[in-house]
Design an enzyme around this catalytic site. Structure first.
Site, short mmCIF file in Angstrom:
data_model
loop_
_atom_site.label_atom_id
_atom_site.label_comp_id
_atom_site.label_asym_id
_atom_site.label_seq_id
_atom_site.Cartn_x
_atom_site.Cartn_y
_atom_site.Cartn_z
N THR A 1 0.84 -1.20 0.00
CA THR A 1 0.00 0.00 0.00
C THR A 1 0.87 1.25 0.00
OG1 THR A 1 -1.74 -1.18 1.19
CG2 THR A 1 -1.80 1.22 1.30
N ASN B 1 -6.09 -9.32 -7.42
CA ASN B 1 -6.08 -10.11 -6.18
C ASN B 1 -7.30 -11.01 -6.03
OD1 ASN B 1 -6.75 -7.20 -6.02
ND2 ASN B 1 -7.67 -7.76 -4.07
N GLN C 1 0.40 -8.89 -6.37
CA GLN C 1 -0.04 -10.28 -6.52
C GLN C 1 0.75 -11.03 -7.59
OE1 GLN C 1 -1.97 -11.95 -4.57
NE2 GLN C 1 -2.96 -10.31 -3.42
N SER D 1 4.96 -6.34 -2.32
CA SER D 1 4.66 -6.51 -0.89
C SER D 1 5.28 -7.80 -0.39
CB SER D 1 3.15 -6.55 -0.70
OG SER D 1 2.85 -6.90 0.63
N GLY D 2 5.86 -7.75 0.81
CA GLY D 2 6.54 -8.93 1.36
C GLY D 2 5.60 -10.06 1.74
N HIS D 3 4.47 -9.70 2.38
CA HIS D 3 3.67 -10.78 2.99
C HIS D 3 2.86 -11.59 1.98
CE1 HIS D 3 -0.54 -8.98 3.39
NE2 HIS D 3 0.14 -7.93 2.98
N THR E 1 14.78 5.09 10.25
CA THR E 1 15.76 4.01 10.33
C THR E 1 15.18 2.74 9.74
OG1 THR E 1 16.72 5.03 12.27
CG2 THR E 1 17.22 2.69 11.93
N CYS F 1 -9.72 -7.57 1.93
CA CYS F 1 -9.95 -6.20 2.38
C CYS F 1 -11.43 -5.83 2.37
CB CYS F 1 -9.17 -5.23 1.51
SG CYS F 1 -7.42 -5.60 1.51
N1 PLP Z 1 -2.25 -4.45 -4.11
C1 PLP Z 1 -2.81 -5.66 -4.25
C2 PLP Z 1 -3.16 -6.15 -5.62
C3 PLP Z 1 -3.07 -6.44 -3.13
O1 PLP Z 1 -3.64 -7.64 -3.28
C4 PLP Z 1 -2.74 -5.93 -1.85
C5 PLP Z 1 -3.08 -6.70 -0.64
O2 PLP Z 1 -4.02 -7.47 -0.62
C6 PLP Z 1 -2.12 -4.68 -1.78
C7 PLP Z 1 -1.89 -3.96 -2.92
C8 PLP Z 1 -1.72 -4.10 -0.47
O3 PLP Z 1 -0.52 -4.70 0.01
P1 PLP Z 1 -0.13 -4.59 1.54
O4 PLP Z 1 -1.06 -5.48 2.29
O5 PLP Z 1 1.29 -5.02 1.61
O6 PLP Z 1 -0.29 -3.16 1.91
#
Ligand code: PLP
Length: 385
Positions: free
Chosen positions: A74, A152, A180, A200-202, A238, A326
């Site tokens: 994000t 997503n 994604q 995004s890492g997770h 940092t 989300c």
């Molecule tokens: N963009 C997409 C296509 C996503 O699927 C997501 C998370 O579901 C994000 C952005 C946001 O990533 P983060 O959770 O690392 O902020």
């Protein structure tokens, strides 16, 4: 924690890989130095951070100095869109799609409220955008086109190569949310002319709370967080050293596993998809069947509430999603389903299964075994019929 869970919600978040945890551990312990410190204890940490930058860059074919560490996907999206707005002001023209993640969608709308113009391009019934989608629009150096690499909710992959080229030849700037797509499809920014990209890492087996933004050399990088000189002055504060190391490790793993993702994971996904479409009454696939992430399947079960299916799956120890993570909690069909023009009786009943390299044949067997019963039971109780 429940290790018995059959986890099929990897587009929401992923398990942190054991290799990633191992790589991070020393940086929570003895290696606690500040990478900005001049003494050797700091210098050694700095070198590890720079190594991680190389690992992230390698996953997408970038140069290390084109990578900026952020807190999440994000933030990376915000950095690109708001940065562009800071530079171009109310004269900025934004073009996105109707199915972007809220990280882009709501940021673009925030910018629109401050005077910029915004166009949200439609998608077709399969969630796909046409290759010539931007051709009819005026594009110049004040235009930022932000289109996601992969969706997503449906996994649909946009023709980013063609779209980015069309924008670049007309002098516009191109951003893509590749949160994604990374680790699931080949991304090579040397071949695909995107100017900015979000990771995004997770979503790739690193922890939550770490991301990266790519800015092609020469693309202005605006800072949203002011303070020290970290990240080349683009993002003060940092560095989150352990998580940066973790992201680097996860990117290297993702590159190594790309093949597995596209063979073994795809085969598991296809088996699940075919069985559910065959054995569950009123089941219909959402999203373009051909151009889709190998790990994602989104199916609607006519006239049944997706939320009810989720609860029943949960009772069987299976984690999946309805709409996107989300938007879960809201009973409205997701904006993605609405943009695809999916009729209400299907849009309301969509379930997304998203797999990872940790899923097994027996996970899929279990879902195939329980889903037809859940669908039959809920359909009997359905208020829609
Ligand atoms: N963009 C997409 C296509 C996503 O699927 C997501 C998370 O579901 C994000 C952005 C946001 O990533 P983060 O959770 O690392 O902020």
């Amino acid at each position: 924690m429940n290790n018995e869970i059959i986890y099929l919600d990897n587009n929401a978040t992923t398990r942190t890989a054991p290799e990633v945890i191992e790589a991070m551990a020393p940086f929570f312990g003895d290696n606690y130095g500040n990478p900005s410190s001049v003494y050797r204890f700091g210098g050694a940490i700095r070198r590890r951070v720079e190594r991680a930058r190389e690992q992230v860059a390698a996953l997408i074919g970038a140069e290390p100095d084109e990578i900026y560490f952020t807190s999440c996907g994000t933030e990376s999206d915000n950095m690109a869109l708001k940065g562009f707005f800071l530079e171009h002001g109310a004269g900025a023209r934004l073009i996105t799609s109707a199915v972007e993640h809220p990280a882009v969608r709501n940021t673009a709308r925030f910018i629109k409220e401050r005077g910029a113009s915004l166009t949200e391009l439609p998608v077709d019934g399969s969630g796909m955008i046409f290759e010539d989608a931007v051709d009819a629009h005026e594009i110049n150096r004040n235009t930022l086109v932000s289109l996601m690499w992969a969706n997503n909710e449906t996994g649909v992959i946009f023709p980013i190569d063609k779209l980015a080229q069309a924008v670049k030849v007309r002098g516009g700037v191109f951003h893509t949310d590749a949160v994604q797509a990374a680790g699931k499809v080949v991304i090579d920014v040397k071949k695909t002319p995107v100017d900015m990209l979000a990771l995004s890492g997770h979503k790739i087996h690193a922890p939550k709370g770490i991301g990266a933004a790519y800015f092609r050399a020469g693309t202005p990088v605006a800072s949203l967080i002011h303070g020290g000189h970290q990240e080349n002055g683009a993002r003060a504060g940092t560095e989150n050293v352990p998580y940066i190391i973790g992201l680097g490790c996860a990117c290297e793993l993702a590159a190594e596993r790309l093949e597995t993702e596209n063979t073994r994971v795809r085969a598991l996904r296809d088996r699940l998809e075919n069985a559910l479409l065959e054995r569950c009454g009123g089941a219909k696939l959402n999203g373009c069947p051909e151009n889709r992430l190998p790990n994602t399947v989104n199916i609607s079960f006519e006239n049944i509430e997706g939320e009810s299916i989720l609860l029943h799956l949960d009772e069987s120890g299976i984690a999946a999603a309805s709409g996107s993570a989300c938007t879960t909690g809201s009973l409205e069909p997701s904006h993605v389903m609405m943009a695809m023009g999916i009729p209400y009786k299907y849009a309301h009943s969509s379930i997304r299964f998203s797999l990872s390299v940790y899923n097994t044949d027996s996970d899929i067997d279990r879902v195939i075994a329980v889903m037809p019963g859940i669908v039959d039971k809920l359909r009997e109780l359905s208020p829609f019929i």
